[in-house]
Design a protein around this motif. Structure first.
Motif, PDB file in Angstrom:
ATOM      1  N   HIS A  88       0.830  -1.213   0.000  1.00 53.50           N
ATOM      2  CA  HIS A  88       0.000   0.000   0.000  1.00 53.50           C
ATOM      3  C   HIS A  88       0.863   1.261   0.000  1.00 53.50           C
ATOM      4  CE1 HIS A  88      -3.655  -2.313   0.520  1.00 53.50           C
ATOM      5  NE2 HIS A  88      -3.071  -2.991   1.485  1.00 53.50           N
ATOM      6  N   TRP A 138       3.788  11.267   3.318  1.00 53.92           N
ATOM      7  CA  TRP A 138       2.466  11.889   3.243  1.00 53.92           C
ATOM      8  C   TRP A 138       1.896  11.796   1.824  1.00 53.92           C
ATOM      9  CZ3 TRP A 138      -1.903  13.671   5.101  1.00 53.92           C
ATOM     10  CH2 TRP A 138      -2.597  14.688   4.442  1.00 53.92           C
ATOM     11  N   THR A 140       2.861   9.780  -0.529  1.00 56.72           N
ATOM     12  CA  THR A 140       2.692   8.377  -0.901  1.00 56.72           C
ATOM     13  C   THR A 140       1.327   7.863  -0.463  1.00 56.72           C
ATOM     14  OG1 THR A 140       5.081   7.953  -0.766  1.00 56.72           O
ATOM     15  CG2 THR A 140       3.625   6.046  -0.615  1.00 56.72           C
ATOM     16  N   VAL A 141       0.953   8.190   0.760  1.00 51.95           N
ATOM     17  CA  VAL A 141      -0.362   7.779   1.261  1.00 51.95           C
ATOM     18  C   VAL A 141      -1.473   8.371   0.394  1.00 51.95           C
ATOM     19  CG1 VAL A 141      -1.983   8.019   3.196  1.00 51.95           C
ATOM     20  CG2 VAL A 141       0.411   7.439   3.642  1.00 51.95           C
ATOM     21  N   GLU A 144      -1.619   6.712  -3.194  1.00 51.41           N
ATOM     22  CA  GLU A 144      -2.136   5.348  -3.087  1.00 51.41           C
ATOM     23  C   GLU A 144      -3.648   5.364  -2.874  1.00 51.41           C
ATOM     24  OE1 GLU A 144      -1.125   2.100  -3.018  1.00 51.41           O
ATOM     25  OE2 GLU A 144       0.940   2.436  -3.653  1.00 51.41           O
TER      26      GLU A 144
END
Length: 235
Positions: A88, A138, A140-141, A144
């Motif tokens: 994730h 941050w 990346t979250v 995703e």
């Protein structure tokens, strides 16, 4: 008769006023982050800080993931992030292994996933240490959550540096092979993937030494990626 100077606000009021400034900065950062992430879900990023600061010009030519030869995405997964479709955004095992290697000395290596590389390449800058890593996590979250794997791979293949002043696999294919990324052979895709870690020092055309051996290794793993469905999330 002179007037008395106004009394200073009580200490709690002063502290509250100073706390409002960083709070407002944080709120605006979150808002702008969401706006840009939402925009780039549909619109190609026009330019990145890495491109602007390169100093070697910018050669790029956006191509949709549907048009890029499928072996290019498989080569990127084989070389950079074999768990791309199953994580994730973060690969805890790869990060731990990188930390152990780096602690033992020698060449510093990272454990970044393709998602983390996209977050860095699109929204941030190279270098920056732990502060940049925090911002990278941050973004990346966010990507995703809002983009999904196909869009992340599409952006990655279009903004990754593939040569001096060259960005994206389509521009890289034109630079090295004289044709666009829709006509890549498996060997072509593997060679481009092999230069991604050091695009200013490696060349995909007529590679020698480590780059040649690494390219052959990636070409062999492309078949594994396809056979084992490691690219299932972007098909």
């Amino acid at each position: 008769m002179s007037k008395a100077a106004p009394a200073a606000p009580p200490a709690p009021a002063r502290r509250s006023r100073w706390l409002r400034v960083p709070f407002k900065i944080l709120v605006w950062f979150v808002i702008l982050s969401l706006l840009f992430v939402g925009l780039y879900r549909f619109v190609p990023p026009p330019v990145t800080l890495t491109m602007i600061l390169d100093g070697n010009g910018i050669t790029k030519d956006w191509m949709s993931l549907d048009d890029i030869d499928p072996d290019m995405a498989r080569a990127a997964i084989a070389a950079e992030d074999s768990k791309f479709c199953s994580h994730h955004g973060f690969d805890a095992v790869a990060i731990a292994q990188a930390m152990r290697r780096n602690a033992s000395g020698g060449r510093i290596r990272g454990g970044s996933t393709i998602s983390q590389q996209v977050a860095k390449n699109v929204f941030l800058f190279q270098g920056g240490g732990f502060v940049r890593k925090g911002f990278e996590a941050w973004f990346t979250v966010l990507i995703e959550a809002f983009w999904g794997k196909r869009r992340i791979m599409e952006v990655y293949l279009n903004v990754a540096e593939t040569g001096i002043g060259t960005y994206g696999v389509n521009a890289g294919a034109m630079r090295y092979f004289g044709h666009d990324a829709s006509r890549l052979t498996r060997a072509d895709a593997a060679r481009i993937a092999a230069i991604l870690p050091l695009p200013k020092k490696r060349a995909a055309k007529a590679p020698t030494g480590f780059t040649r051996r690494y390219g052959h290794s990636i070409a062999a793993r492309i078949g594994v990626v396809q056979r084992d469905g490691l690219d299932a999330c972007i098909r």
